[in-house]
Design a protein around this motif. Structure first.
Motif, PDB file in Angstrom:
ATOM      1  N   PHE A  36       0.828  -1.205   0.000  1.00  0.00           N
ATOM      2  CA  PHE A  36       0.000   0.000   0.000  1.00  0.00           C
ATOM      3  C   PHE A  36       0.865   1.260   0.000  1.00  0.00           C
ATOM      4  CE2 PHE A  36      -4.700   0.045   1.091  1.00  0.00           C
ATOM      5  CZ  PHE A  36      -4.973  -1.058   0.324  1.00  0.00           C
ATOM      6  N   ASN A  37       1.909   1.254   0.821  1.00  0.00           N
ATOM      7  CA  ASN A  37       2.756   2.434   0.933  1.00  0.00           C
ATOM      8  C   ASN A  37       3.502   2.726  -0.368  1.00  0.00           C
ATOM      9  OD1 ASN A  37       2.030   2.989   3.585  1.00  0.00           O
ATOM     10  ND2 ASN A  37       3.685   1.765   4.441  1.00  0.00           N
ATOM     11  N   MET A  38       3.795   1.707  -1.148  1.00  0.00           N
ATOM     12  CA  MET A  38       4.418   1.936  -2.452  1.00  0.00           C
ATOM     13  C   MET A  38       3.407   2.470  -3.458  1.00  0.00           C
ATOM     14  SD  MET A  38       7.243  -1.097  -2.997  1.00  0.00           S
ATOM     15  CE  MET A  38       6.194  -2.497  -2.565  1.00  0.00           C
ATOM     16  N   LEU A  39       2.179   2.003  -3.384  1.00  0.00           N
ATOM     17  CA  LEU A  39       1.150   2.482  -4.308  1.00  0.00           C
ATOM     18  C   LEU A  39       0.890   3.970  -4.117  1.00  0.00           C
ATOM     19  CD1 LEU A  39      -1.531  -0.379  -4.103  1.00  0.00           C
ATOM     20  CD2 LEU A  39       0.363  -0.149  -5.713  1.00  0.00           C
ATOM     21  N   GLN A  64       4.425   6.577  -0.311  1.00  0.00           N
ATOM     22  CA  GLN A  64       5.125   6.706   0.963  1.00  0.00           C
ATOM     23  C   GLN A  64       6.443   5.934   0.968  1.00  0.00           C
ATOM     24  OE1 GLN A  64       1.701   6.128   1.133  1.00  0.00           O
ATOM     25  NE2 GLN A  64       0.870   7.774   2.389  1.00  0.00           N
ATOM     26  N   LEU A  65       6.516   4.894   0.153  1.00  0.00           N
ATOM     27  CA  LEU A  65       7.736   4.111   0.000  1.00  0.00           C
ATOM     28  C   LEU A  65       8.121   4.043  -1.474  1.00  0.00           C
ATOM     29  CD1 LEU A  65       7.294   0.961   2.312  1.00  0.00           C
ATOM     30  CD2 LEU A  65       8.915   2.833   2.631  1.00  0.00           C
ATOM     31  N   LYS A  66       9.415   4.083  -1.744  1.00  0.00           N
ATOM     32  CA  LYS A  66       9.899   3.954  -3.107  1.00  0.00           C
ATOM     33  C   LYS A  66      10.163   2.473  -3.400  1.00  0.00           C
ATOM     34  CE  LYS A  66      13.505   5.510  -6.291  1.00  0.00           C
ATOM     35  NZ  LYS A  66      14.752   6.327  -6.436  1.00  0.00           N
ATOM     36  N   PRO A  67       9.596   1.923  -4.466  1.00  0.00           N
ATOM     37  CA  PRO A  67       9.834   0.515  -4.786  1.00  0.00           C
ATOM     38  C   PRO A  67      11.295   0.242  -5.126  1.00  0.00           C
ATOM     39  CG  PRO A  67       7.960   1.399  -6.030  1.00  0.00           C
ATOM     40  CD  PRO A  67       8.658   2.565  -5.417  1.00  0.00           C
ATOM     41  N   ILE A 105       2.929   6.377 -12.098  1.00  0.00           N
ATOM     42  CA  ILE A 105       3.017   7.152 -10.861  1.00  0.00           C
ATOM     43  C   ILE A 105       4.147   6.654  -9.966  1.00  0.00           C
ATOM     44  CG2 ILE A 105       0.579   7.792 -10.907  1.00  0.00           C
ATOM     45  CD1 ILE A 105       0.090   5.682  -8.722  1.00  0.00           C
ATOM     46  N   THR A 106       4.922   5.697 -10.425  1.00  0.00           N
ATOM     47  CA  THR A 106       6.049   5.178  -9.651  1.00  0.00           C
ATOM     48  C   THR A 106       6.998   6.315  -9.291  1.00  0.00           C
ATOM     49  OG1 THR A 106       5.928   3.274 -11.148  1.00  0.00           O
ATOM     50  CG2 THR A 106       7.711   3.286  -9.538  1.00  0.00           C
TER      51      THR A 106
END
Length: 256
Positions: free
Chosen positions: A47-50, A53-56, A68-69
């Motif tokens: 969820f946080n990557m979507l 909040q987090l970078k994949p 949107i990445t």
């Protein structure tokens, strides 16, 4: 139905540990889709990557065809993706309707220019959002005295103020009584049906998931092991093994 969200080979690594490992899926417009899995399966990380909040570590995320990445959460929010969290974040010193008004002020980019008269702005519009979540009768109550289930409803109203096309809901019924859980998810299902909003939610209450989700995905140890209808997920041997050590997953009832 067209795809509103597409996730391709999403990964997140921490010092060599893959918290999310090659996850790919899609959410269609007007779909209510659940993401379930045991504690530590990688749901919140995903969820946080979507939402930015987090970078994949690897992989791509597309919203309505646009990549949107790597975008910041505020940018993704502005594009039409909303989110609710496990723990509510309302202004306890304000009334119910003032919380919604503040969200509308932010949406209309008037936060810094109108604070002395903020209480007058968008009140009618805010009241309509409260009607959507059946809280119009509590508009002038302080948030500090609301029941927890009502705070969750208010958080949903706030999330809807910028009219998202996709809403990410992380454990929406956490901490709620069983009856209130069912009522909230029925409200979400009604919003999906009436407004065409897409919802992706994580949840531990399997009765809620199987009663309301159009499709269900299952994460285990960072990997997606199932993605299908309630009946398909219920019958999946790998899912049964994860949840009940090989037993039948959930009783056959009206939740299918």
């Amino acid at each position: 139905m067209t795809e509103i969200l597409r996730v391709e080979n999403l990964k997140k690594s921490y010092d060599g540990f893959l918290a999310v490992n090659g996850v790919s899926f899609a959410v269609k417009q007007g779909e209510l889709k659940a993401l379930i899995g045991p504690n530590g399966a990688g749901k919140s990380t995903c969820f946080n990557m979507l939402m930015g909040q987090l970078k994949p570590t690897a992989g791509e995320v597309f919203f309505d065809g646009a990549r949107i990445t790597g975008k910041r959460p505020r940018e993704i929010w502005r594009m039409g993706v909303g989110r609710t969290f496990q723990i509510t974040g309302t202004y306890q010193s304000m009334t119910v309707i003032e919380n919604v008004q503040m969200a509308l002020i932010s949406h209309h980019r008037r936060l810094y220019s109108v604070l002395p008269r903020a209480w007058k702005l968008y009140r009618e519009e805010a009241f309509e959002f409260l009607k959507t979540v059946s809280m119009q009768d509590q508009a002038d109550r302080p948030c500090s005295i609301l029941a927890y289930g009502d705070l969750k409803r208010l958080e949903l109203a706030i999330a809807l103020t910028h009219r998202p096309r996709l809403l990410l809901m992380d454990e929406p019924t956490a901490g709620m009584a069983p009856t209130a859980r069912v009522e909230l998810m029925q409200l979400v299902a009604d919003i999906v049906s009436e407004q065409g909003v897409s919802v992706l939610f994580t949840e531990h209450d399997m009765d809620v998931v199987f009663a309301h989700a159009h499709h269900i995905m299952v994460l285990n140890r960072g990997e997606l092991i199932a993605d299908g209808s309630a009946a398909e997920v219920r019958a999946n041997p790998q899912v049964q093994e994860v949840y009940l050590g090989g037993g039948t997953l959930f009783k056959e009832a009206s939740h299918a």
